[in-house]
Design a protein around this motif. Structure first.
Motif, mmCIF file in Angstrom:
data_model
loop_
_atom_site.group_PDB
_atom_site.id
_atom_site.type_symbol
_atom_site.label_atom_id
_atom_site.label_comp_id
_atom_site.label_asym_id
_atom_site.label_seq_id
_atom_site.Cartn_x
_atom_site.Cartn_y
_atom_site.Cartn_z
ATOM 1 N N ALA A 192 0.842 -1.198 0.000
ATOM 2 C CA ALA A 192 0.000 0.000 0.000
ATOM 3 C C ALA A 192 0.878 1.249 0.000
ATOM 4 C CB ALA A 192 -0.911 -0.003 1.229
ATOM 5 N N ASP A 193 0.256 2.383 -0.258
ATOM 6 C CA ASP A 193 0.906 3.714 -0.181
ATOM 7 C C ASP A 193 2.179 3.831 -0.988
ATOM 8 O OD1 ASP A 193 -1.128 4.624 1.538
ATOM 9 O OD2 ASP A 193 -0.095 3.739 3.247
ATOM 10 N N PRO A 194 2.187 3.750 -2.283
ATOM 11 C CA PRO A 194 1.039 3.536 -3.154
ATOM 12 C C PRO A 194 0.747 2.040 -3.325
ATOM 13 C CG PRO A 194 2.979 3.897 -4.490
ATOM 14 C CD PRO A 194 3.409 4.035 -3.052
ATOM 15 N N THR A 195 -0.456 1.743 -3.772
ATOM 16 C CA THR A 195 -0.833 0.358 -4.048
ATOM 17 C C THR A 195 -0.006 -0.137 -5.233
ATOM 18 O OG1 THR A 195 -3.076 0.771 -3.282
ATOM 19 C CG2 THR A 195 -2.738 -1.185 -4.635
ATOM 20 N N GLU A 196 0.674 -1.269 -5.037
ATOM 21 C CA GLU A 196 1.481 -1.861 -6.105
ATOM 22 C C GLU A 196 1.432 -3.376 -6.017
ATOM 23 O OE1 GLU A 196 5.095 1.136 -7.186
ATOM 24 O OE2 GLU A 196 5.389 -0.125 -5.417
ATOM 25 N N LEU A 197 1.368 -4.016 -7.177
ATOM 26 C CA LEU A 197 1.504 -5.468 -7.259
ATOM 27 C C LEU A 197 2.984 -5.782 -7.142
ATOM 28 C CD1 LEU A 197 0.379 -8.311 -7.819
ATOM 29 C CD2 LEU A 197 0.577 -7.808 -10.265
ATOM 30 N N ARG A 198 3.366 -6.574 -6.145
ATOM 31 C CA ARG A 198 4.775 -6.869 -5.892
ATOM 32 C C ARG A 198 5.162 -8.293 -6.263
ATOM 33 N NH1 ARG A 198 7.389 -3.374 -6.729
ATOM 34 N NH2 ARG A 198 9.111 -4.218 -5.579
ATOM 35 N N GLN A 199 4.231 -9.231 -6.101
ATOM 36 C CA GLN A 199 4.526 -10.609 -6.489
ATOM 37 C C GLN A 199 3.240 -11.405 -6.562
ATOM 38 O OE1 GLN A 199 7.192 -11.776 -3.204
ATOM 39 N NE2 GLN A 199 5.731 -13.339 -2.638
ATOM 40 N N TRP A 200 3.375 -12.594 -7.155
ATOM 41 C CA TRP A 200 2.265 -13.544 -7.112
ATOM 42 C C TRP A 200 2.817 -14.946 -7.011
ATOM 43 C CZ3 TRP A 200 2.382 -10.746 -11.960
ATOM 44 C CH2 TRP A 200 2.857 -11.478 -13.038
ATOM 45 N N VAL A 201 1.958 -15.828 -6.506
ATOM 46 C CA VAL A 201 2.298 -17.243 -6.383
ATOM 47 C C VAL A 201 1.189 -18.023 -7.077
ATOM 48 C CG1 VAL A 201 2.788 -19.168 -4.820
ATOM 49 C CG2 VAL A 201 3.404 -16.818 -4.145
ATOM 50 N N VAL A 202 1.566 -18.755 -8.125
ATOM 51 C CA VAL A 202 0.610 -19.593 -8.850
ATOM 52 C C VAL A 202 0.721 -21.006 -8.300
ATOM 53 C CG1 VAL A 202 -0.038 -20.558 -11.084
ATOM 54 C CG2 VAL A 202 0.712 -18.181 -10.931
ATOM 55 N N LYS A 203 -0.414 -21.543 -7.861
ATOM 56 C CA LYS A 203 -0.456 -22.919 -7.354
ATOM 57 C C LYS A 203 -1.227 -23.757 -8.366
ATOM 58 C CE LYS A 203 -0.414 -21.066 -2.709
ATOM 59 N NZ LYS A 203 -1.212 -20.702 -1.561
ATOM 60 N N ASP A 204 -0.573 -24.793 -8.881
ATOM 61 C CA ASP A 204 -1.228 -25.606 -9.894
ATOM 62 C C ASP A 204 -2.052 -26.724 -9.256
ATOM 63 O OD1 ASP A 204 0.500 -27.746 -9.297
ATOM 64 O OD2 ASP A 204 1.902 -27.211 -10.881
ATOM 65 N N ASP A 205 -2.696 -27.500 -10.122
ATOM 66 C CA ASP A 205 -3.603 -28.540 -9.634
ATOM 67 C C ASP A 205 -2.871 -29.709 -8.980
ATOM 68 O OD1 ASP A 205 -2.484 -29.381 -11.995
ATOM 69 O OD2 ASP A 205 -4.345 -30.147 -12.860
ATOM 70 N N THR A 206 -1.536 -29.758 -9.088
ATOM 71 C CA THR A 206 -0.781 -30.835 -8.451
ATOM 72 C C THR A 206 -0.172 -30.406 -7.116
ATOM 73 O OG1 THR A 206 1.318 -30.262 -9.528
ATOM 74 C CG2 THR A 206 -0.163 -31.753 -10.730
ATOM 75 N N GLY A 207 -0.401 -29.155 -6.723
ATOM 76 C CA GLY A 207 0.147 -28.647 -5.472
ATOM 77 C C GLY A 207 1.460 -27.911 -5.630
ATOM 78 N N GLY A 208 2.004 -27.866 -6.847
ATOM 79 C CA GLY A 208 3.233 -27.125 -7.093
ATOM 80 C C GLY A 208 2.977 -25.625 -7.056
#
Length: 195
Positions: A151-167
């Motif tokens: 926040a302050d300013p709002t920014e996308l910093r990372q993401w985590v993609v979880k697949d259907d196998t748990g990876g």
């Protein structure tokens, strides 16, 4: 005596930085809708623990390019509802999947509304970041994505993609530059097949 005991408590409360408030889904949706084009260097931590780096390009709606740095020989493109994964060392045809089968489709939508029924499965804050866990409500079996914002300013910093196998694959962004124009050729799957 009571004043002396309270003084250190008051002093401590004045010196501890205030924790950031949890961002609302509306604030996050507004932020994501505020740009069409964006690019950023990224570091990717793969499910097997290996690390890759590269540059990410986003052109909403529906287009993304993950351009990996050497020694990786990969290129991931999304366009026209498809995701293509190229191994530039091996050549040949890419592995192709419908974009709708990936949770990235959520942030590549024309209009993002994280408040949409059933899309968000969790929101949490650690006082510094807000994490939104989301998945396609019609395709839960295709995995989920944790979007992590400051926040302050709002920014996308990372993401985590979880697949259907748990990876899980984590993408950590550098400075996300928004605005400008990105040429459609950056995302052209068919043109890449001809190279």
């Amino acid at each position: 005596m009571k004043k002396l005991l309270l003084a250190p408590v008051l002093w401590a409360s004045l010196t501890i930085p205030a924790l950031a408030d949890q961002l609302s889904l509306g604030q996050i949706s507004d932020y994501l809708n505020s740009f069409t084009n964006a690019q950023s260097p990224f570091t990717q931590i793969n499910a097997d623990g290996t690390i890759s780096t590269g540059t990410l390009y986003i052109k909403r709606p529906g287009k993304v390019r993950f351009e990996y740095n050497p020694p990786d020989a990969a290129l991931v493109l999304a366009q026209a509802g498809a995701v293509a994964i190229f191994d530039t060392k091996l050549g040949g045809q890419p592995d192709t999947y419908p974009l709708s089968r990936t949770p990235l489709s959520i942030i590549l939508a024309k209009t993002i509304n994280l408040g949409q029924a059933d899309m968000v499965t969790g929101v949490a804050s650690d006082g510094t970041t807000t994490t939104v866990t989301a998945q396609d409500p019609e395709n839960r079996e295709y995995g989920s994505i944790d979007l992590i914002f400051t926040a302050d300013p709002t920014e996308l910093r990372q993401w985590v993609v979880k697949d259907d196998t748990g990876g899980a694959t984590t993408v950590i962004l550098g400075a996300l530059e928004t605005g400008g124009d990105l040429p459609n050729r950056l995302f052209d799957i068919e043109a890449q097949k001809l190279k």
